[in-house]
Scaffold this motif. Structure first.
Motif, PDB file in Angstrom:
ATOM      1  N   THR A 140      22.113 -14.197   3.187  1.00 42.57           N
ATOM      2  CA  THR A 140      21.070 -14.438   4.172  1.00 42.57           C
ATOM      3  C   THR A 140      20.317 -13.153   4.472  1.00 42.57           C
ATOM      4  OG1 THR A 140      20.642 -15.412   6.356  1.00 42.57           O
ATOM      5  CG2 THR A 140      22.609 -14.080   6.144  1.00 42.57           C
ATOM      6  N   ALA A 141      19.042 -13.298   4.802  1.00 40.38           N
ATOM      7  CA  ALA A 141      18.234 -12.144   5.182  1.00 40.38           C
ATOM      8  C   ALA A 141      18.616 -11.698   6.589  1.00 40.38           C
ATOM      9  CB  ALA A 141      16.758 -12.501   5.125  1.00 40.38           C
ATOM     10  N   VAL A 142      18.780 -10.393   6.770  1.00 37.81           N
ATOM     11  CA  VAL A 142      19.156  -9.835   8.068  1.00 37.81           C
ATOM     12  C   VAL A 142      18.466  -8.487   8.256  1.00 37.81           C
ATOM     13  CG1 VAL A 142      21.433 -10.935   8.122  1.00 37.81           C
ATOM     14  CG2 VAL A 142      21.205  -8.622   7.191  1.00 37.81           C
ATOM     15  N   ARG A 143      18.536  -8.015   9.463  1.00 39.71           N
ATOM     16  CA  ARG A 143      18.279  -6.622   9.775  1.00 39.71           C
ATOM     17  C   ARG A 143      19.628  -6.043  10.165  1.00 39.71           C
ATOM     18  NH1 ARG A 143      12.682  -6.126  13.244  1.00 39.71           N
ATOM     19  NH2 ARG A 143      11.313  -6.310  11.450  1.00 39.71           N
ATOM     20  N   LEU A 196      17.136  -1.371  18.108  1.00 40.20           N
ATOM     21  CA  LEU A 196      15.878  -0.911  18.718  1.00 40.20           C
ATOM     22  C   LEU A 196      15.461   0.436  18.146  1.00 40.20           C
ATOM     23  CD1 LEU A 196      13.633  -1.156  20.861  1.00 40.20           C
ATOM     24  CD2 LEU A 196      15.224  -0.160  22.500  1.00 40.20           C
ATOM     25  N   ASP A 197      16.396   1.336  17.976  1.00 39.86           N
ATOM     26  CA  ASP A 197      16.094   2.650  17.393  1.00 39.86           C
ATOM     27  C   ASP A 197      15.573   2.530  15.967  1.00 39.86           C
ATOM     28  OD1 ASP A 197      16.842   3.997  19.690  1.00 39.86           O
ATOM     29  OD2 ASP A 197      18.775   4.682  18.895  1.00 39.86           O
ATOM     30  N   PRO A 205      15.871  -6.567  19.581  1.00 42.18           N
ATOM     31  CA  PRO A 205      16.312  -7.745  18.831  1.00 42.18           C
ATOM     32  C   PRO A 205      16.279  -8.978  19.725  1.00 42.18           C
ATOM     33  CG  PRO A 205      18.207  -6.510  19.564  1.00 42.18           C
ATOM     34  CD  PRO A 205      16.988  -5.708  19.959  1.00 42.18           C
ATOM     35  N   PRO A 206      16.295 -10.156  19.136  1.00 40.83           N
ATOM     36  CA  PRO A 206      16.421 -11.374  19.948  1.00 40.83           C
ATOM     37  C   PRO A 206      17.697 -11.299  20.785  1.00 40.83           C
ATOM     38  CG  PRO A 206      15.913 -11.910  17.663  1.00 40.83           C
ATOM     39  CD  PRO A 206      16.202 -10.436  17.715  1.00 40.83           C
ATOM     40  N   ARG A 245      24.988 -14.243  21.554  1.00 44.70           N
ATOM     41  CA  ARG A 245      24.823 -13.159  20.579  1.00 44.70           C
ATOM     42  C   ARG A 245      26.146 -12.431  20.363  1.00 44.70           C
ATOM     43  NH1 ARG A 245      20.246  -8.586  21.386  1.00 44.70           N
ATOM     44  NH2 ARG A 245      21.508  -8.164  23.228  1.00 44.70           N
ATOM     45  N   VAL A 246      26.393 -12.099  19.110  1.00 40.99           N
ATOM     46  CA  VAL A 246      27.574 -11.344  18.704  1.00 40.99           C
ATOM     47  C   VAL A 246      27.116 -10.248  17.742  1.00 40.99           C
ATOM     48  CG1 VAL A 246      29.175 -13.289  18.967  1.00 40.99           C
ATOM     49  CG2 VAL A 246      28.059 -12.899  16.752  1.00 40.99           C
ATOM     50  N   VAL A 247      28.012  -9.343  17.433  1.00 38.84           N
ATOM     51  CA  VAL A 247      27.725  -8.320  16.438  1.00 38.84           C
ATOM     52  C   VAL A 247      28.800  -8.378  15.362  1.00 38.84           C
ATOM     53  CG1 VAL A 247      28.943  -6.465  17.667  1.00 38.84           C
ATOM     54  CG2 VAL A 247      27.102  -5.893  16.067  1.00 38.84           C
TER      55      VAL A 247
END
Length: 129
Positions: free
Chosen positions: A32-35, A101-102, A108-109, A114-116
């Motif tokens: 999947t596409a991610v940042r 953000l940096d 980010p949304p 939300r998790v990391v």
């Protein structure tokens, strides 16, 4: 793990779209596409997502799951491989959001679940870096 070269580190700081590869329950790859963000001091790549996403569920179902995040542009690419863990801890999620953000110069949304995904990188592959 060997540290990335200076050119590779500079490339990892560029704000590109990337891919994350995890394994589905049947063992097939889910790409999947991610940042993502890269913490060179800790050797950790981070991907923000939601707990219900396929990528988060794939990692949660396989503790210590191996994953790969890949960034490419033209004939340059780098892949970071390692073991992944999903965290919903607010401090870890906030750290991921701060680094996002940096890197991407936009917040980010922030959906409620939300998790990391933290990826402890133990292998780096690259071309033309």
């Amino acid at each position: 793990m060997k540290s990335p070269s200076a050119r590779a580190a500079a490339f990892l700081a560029e704000p590109h779209l990337c891919t994350l590869t995890t394994l589905r329950p049947d063992g097939s790859p889910h790409v999947t596409a991610v940042r993502f963000t890269w913490d060179p001091v800790a050797g950790v790549a981070r991907v923000l997502t939601v707990a219900s996403s396929r990528k988060a569920r794939n990692v949660t179902r396989r503790p210590g799951a191996r994953v790969a995040v890949c960034q490419a542009e033209g004939f340059r690419w780098i892949t970071l491989e390692g073991t992944a863990t999903v965290y919903d801890d607010p401090a870890r999620v906030a750290e991921g959001a701060h680094r996002y953000l940096d890197r991407y110069l936009s917040a980010p949304p922030a959906p409620p679940d939300r998790v990391v995904i933290d990826i402890v990188v133990d292998r780096i592959l690259s071309l033309n870096l």
